[in-house]
Design an enzyme around this catalytic site. Sequence first.
Site, PDB file in Angstrom:
ATOM      1  N   ASP A   1      53.762  74.138  33.998  1.00  0.00           N
ATOM      2  CA  ASP A   1      53.747  74.396  35.437  1.00  0.00           C
ATOM      3  C   ASP A   1      53.152  75.773  35.748  1.00  0.00           C
ATOM      4  O   ASP A   1      53.362  76.733  34.999  1.00  0.00           O
ATOM      5  CB  ASP A   1      55.181  74.321  35.973  1.00  0.00           C
ATOM      6  CG  ASP A   1      55.238  74.183  37.480  1.00  0.00           C
ATOM      7  OD1 ASP A   1      54.188  73.897  38.099  1.00  0.00           O
ATOM      8  OD2 ASP A   1      56.329  74.370  38.046  1.00  0.00           O
TER       9      ASP A   1
ATOM     10  N   ARG B   1      48.965  78.419  40.647  1.00  0.00           N
ATOM     11  CA  ARG B   1      49.473  79.724  41.091  1.00  0.00           C
ATOM     12  C   ARG B   1      48.910  80.857  40.240  1.00  0.00           C
ATOM     13  O   ARG B   1      48.622  81.941  40.745  1.00  0.00           O
ATOM     14  CB  ARG B   1      51.011  79.722  41.048  1.00  0.00           C
ATOM     15  CG  ARG B   1      51.637  79.099  42.281  1.00  0.00           C
ATOM     16  CD  ARG B   1      53.119  78.874  42.108  1.00  0.00           C
ATOM     17  NE  ARG B   1      53.379  77.693  41.301  1.00  0.00           N
ATOM     18  CZ  ARG B   1      54.601  77.298  40.941  1.00  0.00           C
ATOM     19  NH1 ARG B   1      55.653  78.020  41.288  1.00  0.00           N
ATOM     20  NH2 ARG B   1      54.764  76.203  40.223  1.00  0.00           N
TER      21      ARG B   1
ATOM     22  N   HIS C   1      43.630  75.094  35.818  1.00  0.00           N
ATOM     23  CA  HIS C   1      43.924  73.933  34.978  1.00  0.00           C
ATOM     24  C   HIS C   1      43.210  74.031  33.623  1.00  0.00           C
ATOM     25  O   HIS C   1      43.758  73.630  32.594  1.00  0.00           O
ATOM     26  CB  HIS C   1      43.523  72.650  35.696  1.00  0.00           C
ATOM     27  CG  HIS C   1      44.376  72.326  36.879  1.00  0.00           C
ATOM     28  ND1 HIS C   1      45.758  72.240  36.804  1.00  0.00           N
ATOM     29  CD2 HIS C   1      44.054  72.073  38.179  1.00  0.00           C
ATOM     30  CE1 HIS C   1      46.251  71.934  37.993  1.00  0.00           C
ATOM     31  NE2 HIS C   1      45.242  71.827  38.839  1.00  0.00           N
TER      32      HIS C   1
ATOM     33  N   ASN D   1      51.256  63.372  40.983  1.00  0.00           N
ATOM     34  CA  ASN D   1      49.951  64.041  40.999  1.00  0.00           C
ATOM     35  C   ASN D   1      48.812  63.070  41.297  1.00  0.00           C
ATOM     36  O   ASN D   1      47.753  63.481  41.787  1.00  0.00           O
ATOM     37  CB  ASN D   1      49.669  64.718  39.663  1.00  0.00           C
ATOM     38  CG  ASN D   1      50.579  65.896  39.380  1.00  0.00           C
ATOM     39  OD1 ASN D   1      50.839  66.216  38.226  1.00  0.00           O
ATOM     40  ND2 ASN D   1      51.086  66.548  40.420  1.00  0.00           N
TER      41      ASN D   1
ATOM     42  N   ARG E   1      60.337  74.859  30.896  1.00  0.00           N
ATOM     43  CA  ARG E   1      59.518  74.784  32.110  1.00  0.00           C
ATOM     44  C   ARG E   1      59.058  76.187  32.481  1.00  0.00           C
ATOM     45  O   ARG E   1      59.868  77.110  32.571  1.00  0.00           O
ATOM     46  CB  ARG E   1      60.273  74.173  33.276  1.00  0.00           C
ATOM     47  CG  ARG E   1      59.393  74.091  34.537  1.00  0.00           C
ATOM     48  CD  ARG E   1      59.969  73.239  35.628  1.00  0.00           C
ATOM     49  NE  ARG E   1      58.982  73.061  36.693  1.00  0.00           N
ATOM     50  CZ  ARG E   1      59.031  72.104  37.615  1.00  0.00           C
ATOM     51  NH1 ARG E   1      60.004  71.220  37.601  1.00  0.00           N
ATOM     52  NH2 ARG E   1      58.101  72.023  38.548  1.00  0.00           N
TER      53      ARG E   1
END
Length: 253
Positions: free
Chosen positions: A33, A37, A50, A81, A202
Site C-alpha cells: 500500500d 501517495r 506503481h 481496483n 501492511r
Amino acid sequence: MNLRDLVYGLYARRVEGRLDHAQVPKHIGVILDGNRRWAKASGGTPEQGHKAGADKIQELLGWCAETDVEVVTLWMLSTDNLNRPEEQLVPLLAIIEDAVRALAADGRWRVHHVGTLDLLPARTQSVLKEAEQATLDNTGILVNVAVGYGGRQEIADAVRSLLLEHAERGTSFEELAETIDVEHISEHLYTRGQPDPDLVIRTSGEQRLSGFMLWQSAHSEYYFCEVHWPAFRKVDFLRALRDYAARHRRFGS
C-alpha cells in the site's frame, strides 16, 4: 552513500544479528500500500509510484530468502481496483504483468496466482498462467501474486467450488449440511495446501485488512508500517520480524 543510509545499514545489521531464525514466520502476507501517495510526495505520477512499488518486490523476496521465509503472498490488485477508470487501470495492469514476468524470469521463485482469473483481461490471465507454469519446478519461495483478489470473493468462490464438487458426486444438500466443516472450505480456497499466513504486513500507515485473506488470517499477527511501500526498507522488514518474534501466539487459549 550518505550518513543516513550508513546508519540505517548498521542498524539493520544489528537487528538482523539478533534475529532468531527459529521464530521467523513461514508465510508472510504483504499488502503493498502507498504507491500513489509515495509518488505524490515525490512529485511523480501514479504510474511512477506503481513502477517503484513493483521494483521493490524483488528486494523483499531477497530479504525473505535470507531469513528462511517459505511463502509470501503479495496483494498487487484487489477486485475493487478493477473498478478504476480505464486510464488508470490499463497502465497498472501492464506494470503488474511486467512484475510477474520478472518474478518468473528470476529463476528462484515459484509463482502462484490467487484471485479470480475471469475478472482479468485476457492478456493478464495469460501472463499469470505462463508464469505459474514456467516456475512449477523451482524450489525457492512460493510467491502468491494476488491479482484480481478479494477476500469475500475468495470465500464465495470456495463455497461455490465445494457445492459443485458435491453436486457432481450426487451429494444431497441435507448430507452436505451434516458433514461440511471448516476444513472442507479450506480445501477450496485459492491457497489450498499452503500454510496460513503467520504474519501480515501492511505499509503506508493504514490499520485494516481491507479484505485481505479474510479466512486464512484468522490467527495471523499483523504489523502496520507507516512507510509507503516503494520506500519500504530492509530495516522495516526486520523490525516486522522482530516484532513478530516477540509476540506470544496463543491461538485463543
